[in-house]
Motif scaffolding. Structure first.
Motif, short mmCIF file in Angstrom:
data_model
loop_
_atom_site.label_atom_id
_atom_site.label_comp_id
_atom_site.label_asym_id
_atom_site.label_seq_id
_atom_site.Cartn_x
_atom_site.Cartn_y
_atom_site.Cartn_z
N ALA A 163 6.68 -5.67 -11.28
CA ALA A 163 6.11 -5.08 -12.50
C ALA A 163 5.22 -6.08 -13.22
O ALA A 163 4.11 -5.74 -13.66
CB ALA A 163 7.23 -4.60 -13.42
N VAL A 164 5.67 -7.31 -13.36
CA VAL A 164 4.87 -8.34 -14.02
C VAL A 164 3.64 -8.66 -13.19
O VAL A 164 2.53 -8.81 -13.72
CB VAL A 164 5.73 -9.61 -14.28
CG1 VAL A 164 4.86 -10.76 -14.75
CG2 VAL A 164 6.81 -9.30 -15.30
N ASP A 165 3.80 -8.73 -11.87
CA ASP A 165 2.67 -9.00 -10.98
C ASP A 165 1.62 -7.89 -11.05
O ASP A 165 0.42 -8.18 -10.95
CB ASP A 165 3.13 -9.19 -9.54
CG ASP A 165 3.79 -10.53 -9.31
OD1 ASP A 165 3.65 -11.42 -10.17
OD2 ASP A 165 4.43 -10.69 -8.25
N CYS A 166 2.05 -6.64 -11.23
CA CYS A 166 1.08 -5.53 -11.35
C CYS A 166 0.17 -5.73 -12.56
O CYS A 166 -1.01 -5.38 -12.52
CB CYS A 166 1.81 -4.19 -11.48
SG CYS A 166 2.37 -3.52 -9.91
N VAL A 167 0.71 -6.30 -13.62
CA VAL A 167 -0.09 -6.54 -14.82
C VAL A 167 -0.96 -7.78 -14.64
O VAL A 167 -2.17 -7.74 -14.91
CB VAL A 167 0.82 -6.68 -16.06
CG1 VAL A 167 0.02 -7.06 -17.28
CG2 VAL A 167 1.59 -5.39 -16.31
N THR A 168 -0.37 -8.86 -14.18
CA THR A 168 -1.13 -10.11 -14.09
C THR A 168 -2.17 -10.09 -12.98
O THR A 168 -3.21 -10.74 -13.10
CB THR A 168 -0.19 -11.32 -13.88
OG1 THR A 168 0.58 -11.12 -12.69
CG2 THR A 168 0.73 -11.50 -15.07
N ILE A 169 -1.92 -9.32 -11.91
CA ILE A 169 -2.89 -9.26 -10.82
C ILE A 169 -4.17 -8.59 -11.28
O ILE A 169 -5.25 -8.86 -10.75
CB ILE A 169 -2.29 -8.57 -9.56
CG1 ILE A 169 -3.06 -8.94 -8.30
CG2 ILE A 169 -2.31 -7.07 -9.70
CD1 ILE A 169 -2.74 -10.27 -7.78
#
Length: 168
Positions: free
Chosen positions: A92-98
């Motif tokens: 979930a965090v990677d979806c935002v930061t990517i």
């Protein structure tokens, strides 16, 4: 996940793996250029092209290996909290930061393509004594940034699949 998305991820990762494995050998090209520079300075006339060729080779090594580095997860990551999170929270965090990475790489690619077109239009050359054309190295940079952008999109697809409880 749709089959097209899964195929995209697999194709991009296979391509980046192969390009990265080939790019690894550019370090030997760099070593050869630098060795010739030392030999030429010691025994012959110093070569005018070695310093800039070493810089171009290092740029190609670095940029073409970028997507491979992302693929293997050897990029730098702030692991203070990330390592303790569950796989779904990480995704979930990677979806935002990517998305920030994708935006950055898209802007880099846009500027790189614009700069490459300019280099072709005016036959841009370096301002050194050797005066090589700049378009070839700019093309290499654009290809490397494109590969990193594609790898980032593949990561986004993979993270979305993880959030949906699927594996690619």
């Amino acid at each position: 996940m749709p089959r097209a998305a899964i195929a995209f991820v697999r194709i991009v990762e296979a391509l980046n793996y192969r390009v990265g494995r080939v790019a690894m050998y550019l370090i030997f090209v760099l070593a050869g250029v630098l060795m010739w520079s030392v030999i030429a300075k010691a025994f012959f006339r110093p070569a005018l092209w070695t310093q800039e060729m070493a810089q171009f080779t290092m740029v190609a090594y670095f940029v073409l290996g970028g997507a491979y580095s992302l693929l293997l997860g050897t990029n730098v990551r702030m692991d203070l909290l990330y390592g303790r999170w569950s796989v779904r929270t990480r995704a979930a965090v990677d979806c935002v930061t990517i998305l920030a990475l994708i935006f950055f790489l898209a802007v880099m690619l846009w500027g790189g393509i614009d700069s490459t077109i300019y280099a072709f239009e005016v036959n841009e050359r370096s301002r050194t004594v050797w005066r090589p054309y700049m378009a070839p190295i700019k093309i290499v940079i654009c290809v490397g940034v494109l590969l990193m952008l594609l790898q980032s999109v593949a990561f986004l697809i993979r993270d979305i699949a993880t959030l949906r409880g699927e594996r690619i």
